[in-house]
Motif scaffolding. Structure first.
Motif, mmCIF file in Angstrom:
data_model
loop_
_atom_site.group_PDB
_atom_site.id
_atom_site.type_symbol
_atom_site.label_atom_id
_atom_site.label_comp_id
_atom_site.label_asym_id
_atom_site.label_seq_id
_atom_site.Cartn_x
_atom_site.Cartn_y
_atom_site.Cartn_z
ATOM 1 N N ARG A 107 -16.540 2.475 -2.543
ATOM 2 C CA ARG A 107 -15.445 1.631 -2.043
ATOM 3 C C ARG A 107 -14.113 2.349 -2.212
ATOM 4 O O ARG A 107 -13.243 2.301 -1.337
ATOM 5 C CB ARG A 107 -15.404 0.293 -2.800
ATOM 6 C CG ARG A 107 -16.503 -0.686 -2.421
ATOM 7 C CD ARG A 107 -16.218 -2.053 -3.016
ATOM 8 N NE ARG A 107 -16.015 -2.013 -4.459
ATOM 9 C CZ ARG A 107 -16.983 -2.170 -5.355
ATOM 10 N NH1 ARG A 107 -18.217 -2.416 -4.965
ATOM 11 N NH2 ARG A 107 -16.712 -2.103 -6.648
ATOM 12 N N GLY A 108 -13.947 3.037 -3.352
ATOM 13 C CA GLY A 108 -12.701 3.766 -3.600
ATOM 14 C C GLY A 108 -12.503 4.883 -2.581
ATOM 15 O O GLY A 108 -11.380 5.133 -2.141
ATOM 16 N N GLY A 109 -13.599 5.533 -2.218
ATOM 17 C CA GLY A 109 -13.511 6.583 -1.207
ATOM 18 C C GLY A 109 -13.053 6.005 0.122
ATOM 19 O O GLY A 109 -12.258 6.611 0.851
ATOM 20 N N TRP A 110 -13.513 4.803 0.384
ATOM 21 C CA TRP A 110 -13.123 4.133 1.621
ATOM 22 C C TRP A 110 -11.627 3.802 1.595
ATOM 23 O O TRP A 110 -10.909 4.041 2.567
ATOM 24 C CB TRP A 110 -13.975 2.864 1.779
ATOM 25 C CG TRP A 110 -13.868 2.249 3.119
ATOM 26 C CD1 TRP A 110 -14.485 2.688 4.266
ATOM 27 C CD2 TRP A 110 -13.088 1.104 3.475
ATOM 28 N NE1 TRP A 110 -14.139 1.860 5.301
ATOM 29 C CE2 TRP A 110 -13.289 0.889 4.855
ATOM 30 C CE3 TRP A 110 -12.261 0.234 2.773
ATOM 31 C CZ2 TRP A 110 -12.680 -0.160 5.548
ATOM 32 C CZ3 TRP A 110 -11.646 -0.806 3.449
ATOM 33 C CH2 TRP A 110 -11.859 -0.998 4.819
ATOM 34 N N VAL A 111 -11.148 3.276 0.460
ATOM 35 C CA VAL A 111 -9.709 2.982 0.314
ATOM 36 C C VAL A 111 -8.901 4.273 0.479
ATOM 37 O O VAL A 111 -7.887 4.302 1.185
ATOM 38 C CB VAL A 111 -9.402 2.348 -1.073
ATOM 39 C CG1 VAL A 111 -7.888 2.230 -1.293
ATOM 40 C CG2 VAL A 111 -10.058 0.979 -1.195
ATOM 41 N N ALA A 112 -9.380 5.342 -0.137
ATOM 42 C CA ALA A 112 -8.658 6.620 -0.066
ATOM 43 C C ALA A 112 -8.580 7.128 1.371
ATOM 44 O O ALA A 112 -7.518 7.560 1.831
ATOM 45 C CB ALA A 112 -9.335 7.660 -0.966
ATOM 46 N N ASP A 172 4.928 1.476 1.166
ATOM 47 C CA ASP A 172 4.750 0.550 0.041
ATOM 48 C C ASP A 172 3.348 -0.036 0.034
ATOM 49 O O ASP A 172 2.955 -0.713 0.959
ATOM 50 C CB ASP A 172 5.746 -0.610 0.178
ATOM 51 C CG ASP A 172 7.065 -0.257 -0.460
ATOM 52 O OD1 ASP A 172 7.111 0.769 -1.162
ATOM 53 O OD2 ASP A 172 8.038 -0.999 -0.236
ATOM 54 N N TYR A 173 2.614 0.245 -1.031
ATOM 55 C CA TYR A 173 1.303 -0.368 -1.167
ATOM 56 C C TYR A 173 1.315 -1.266 -2.372
ATOM 57 O O TYR A 173 1.874 -0.908 -3.408
ATOM 58 C CB TYR A 173 0.218 0.684 -1.380
ATOM 59 C CG TYR A 173 -0.117 1.470 -0.147
ATOM 60 C CD1 TYR A 173 -0.716 0.865 0.953
ATOM 61 C CD2 TYR A 173 0.161 2.826 -0.090
ATOM 62 C CE1 TYR A 173 -1.015 1.589 2.084
ATOM 63 C CE2 TYR A 173 -0.138 3.559 1.037
ATOM 64 C CZ TYR A 173 -0.727 2.931 2.125
ATOM 65 O OH TYR A 173 -1.020 3.651 3.239
ATOM 66 N N VAL A 174 0.718 -2.434 -2.223
ATOM 67 C CA VAL A 174 0.480 -3.256 -3.400
ATOM 68 C C VAL A 174 -1.018 -3.230 -3.638
ATOM 69 O O VAL A 174 -1.796 -3.721 -2.827
ATOM 70 C CB VAL A 174 0.972 -4.699 -3.180
ATOM 71 C CG1 VAL A 174 0.670 -5.557 -4.402
ATOM 72 C CG2 VAL A 174 2.460 -4.696 -2.871
ATOM 73 N N GLU A 182 -8.977 -2.681 -6.281
ATOM 74 C CA GLU A 182 -8.782 -1.438 -5.528
ATOM 75 C C GLU A 182 -8.457 -0.282 -6.468
ATOM 76 O O GLU A 182 -8.866 0.851 -6.239
ATOM 77 C CB GLU A 182 -7.640 -1.605 -4.516
ATOM 78 C CG GLU A 182 -8.025 -2.419 -3.304
ATOM 79 C CD GLU A 182 -6.854 -2.609 -2.344
ATOM 80 O OE1 GLU A 182 -7.063 -2.487 -1.149
ATOM 81 O OE2 GLU A 182 -5.729 -2.879 -2.818
ATOM 82 N N ILE A 183 -7.698 -0.593 -7.498
ATOM 83 C CA ILE A 183 -7.367 0.456 -8.480
ATOM 84 C C ILE A 183 -8.643 0.921 -9.170
ATOM 85 O O ILE A 183 -8.908 2.120 -9.270
ATOM 86 C CB ILE A 183 -6.327 -0.054 -9.503
ATOM 87 C CG1 ILE A 183 -5.005 -0.335 -8.779
ATOM 88 C CG2 ILE A 183 -6.141 0.953 -10.636
ATOM 89 C CD1 ILE A 183 -3.921 -0.914 -9.664
ATOM 90 N N ALA A 235 -12.662 5.028 -9.819
ATOM 91 C CA ALA A 235 -14.084 5.413 -9.798
ATOM 92 C C ALA A 235 -14.303 6.553 -8.807
ATOM 93 O O ALA A 235 -15.065 7.490 -9.066
ATOM 94 C CB ALA A 235 -14.960 4.212 -9.446
ATOM 95 N N TYR A 236 -13.615 6.482 -7.667
ATOM 96 C CA TYR A 236 -13.750 7.549 -6.673
ATOM 97 C C TYR A 236 -13.188 8.860 -7.227
ATOM 98 O O TYR A 236 -13.811 9.917 -7.127
ATOM 99 C CB TYR A 236 -13.032 7.169 -5.372
ATOM 100 C CG TYR A 236 -13.029 8.304 -4.381
ATOM 101 C CD1 TYR A 236 -14.207 8.717 -3.785
ATOM 102 C CD2 TYR A 236 -11.862 8.992 -4.076
ATOM 103 C CE1 TYR A 236 -14.229 9.785 -2.906
ATOM 104 C CE2 TYR A 236 -11.864 10.061 -3.192
ATOM 105 C CZ TYR A 236 -13.053 10.451 -2.613
ATOM 106 O OH TYR A 236 -13.066 11.512 -1.755
ATOM 107 N N LEU A 237 -11.990 8.784 -7.828
ATOM 108 C CA LEU A 237 -11.373 9.998 -8.385
ATOM 109 C C LEU A 237 -12.245 10.572 -9.501
ATOM 110 O O LEU A 237 -12.348 11.786 -9.656
ATOM 111 C CB LEU A 237 -9.964 9.682 -8.908
ATOM 112 C CG LEU A 237 -8.940 9.311 -7.820
ATOM 113 C CD1 LEU A 237 -7.620 8.887 -8.447
ATOM 114 C CD2 LEU A 237 -8.714 10.479 -6.864
ATOM 115 N N GLU A 238 -12.886 9.671 -10.260
ATOM 116 C CA GLU A 238 -13.767 10.131 -11.332
ATOM 117 C C GLU A 238 -14.950 10.903 -10.749
ATOM 118 O O GLU A 238 -15.347 11.946 -11.283
ATOM 119 C CB GLU A 238 -14.253 8.924 -12.139
ATOM 120 C CG GLU A 238 -15.003 9.311 -13.390
ATOM 121 C CD GLU A 238 -15.331 8.110 -14.253
ATOM 122 O OE1 GLU A 238 -15.039 6.959 -13.846
ATOM 123 O OE2 GLU A 238 -15.891 8.323 -15.346
#
Ligand code: HEC
Length: 119
Positions: free
Chosen positions: A36-41, A94-96, A101-102, A107-110
């Protein structure tokens, strides 16, 4: 007698299955978050940053994520997400971020960091 053996066999199989499954389930939860994090990225960061293990950043001054995870710890990045500092960086819209999502991005960065450390 046969029935006792059968019950024992079933129990042994169940125990083995449970033991074998535990780490798999954990890895899957982490892997799901990373996916999911990869998708957000890709959706919110990839217009400027190279977000995968290869490739150059579309915006020259935006460091590739694989370089960021090499020089910064995940806890530092997480703190900067939480206090909004990352959403603040110049020329970044600007992202909230929602907490979820964080977590997913971290998790993606990890996963990216783990890959970078694998020779
Ligand atoms: C509009 C372009 C743009 C977008 C979109 C963007 N960034 Fe950036 N980002 C930059 C630039 C340019 C820099 C380098 C200058 C700076 O740090 O302010 C940067 C720096 C960073 C840094 C700091 C790197 C360091 O080592 O200090 C992090 C972390 C970061 N971005 C994360 C993200 C994440 C996560 C996303 C998506 C949610 C994202 N950025 C989306 C342009 C962008």
């Amino acid at each position: 007698m046969i029935r006792v053996h059968l019950v024992a066999l079933v129990l042994i199989n169940l125990a083995a299955a449970a033991a074998a499954q535990e780490p798999t389930v954990e890895r899957t939860v982490q892997q799901d978050a990373a996916d999911r994090g990869g998708w957000v990225a890709r959706r919110t960061c990839a217009s400027c940053h190279a977000v995968a293990r290869t490739g150059t950043s579309p915006m020259e001054t935006a460091p590739p994520f694989r370089d960021i995870v090499r020089r910064r710890s995940l806890s530092e990045l997480e703190n900067r997400f939480v206090d909004g500092a990352i959403a603040d960086h110049p020329s970044m819209p600007d992202y909230v971020f929602r907490a979820r999502e964080i977590d997913d991005l971290i998790a993606y960065l990890e996963s990216l960091q783990a890959e970078e450390r694998t020779p």
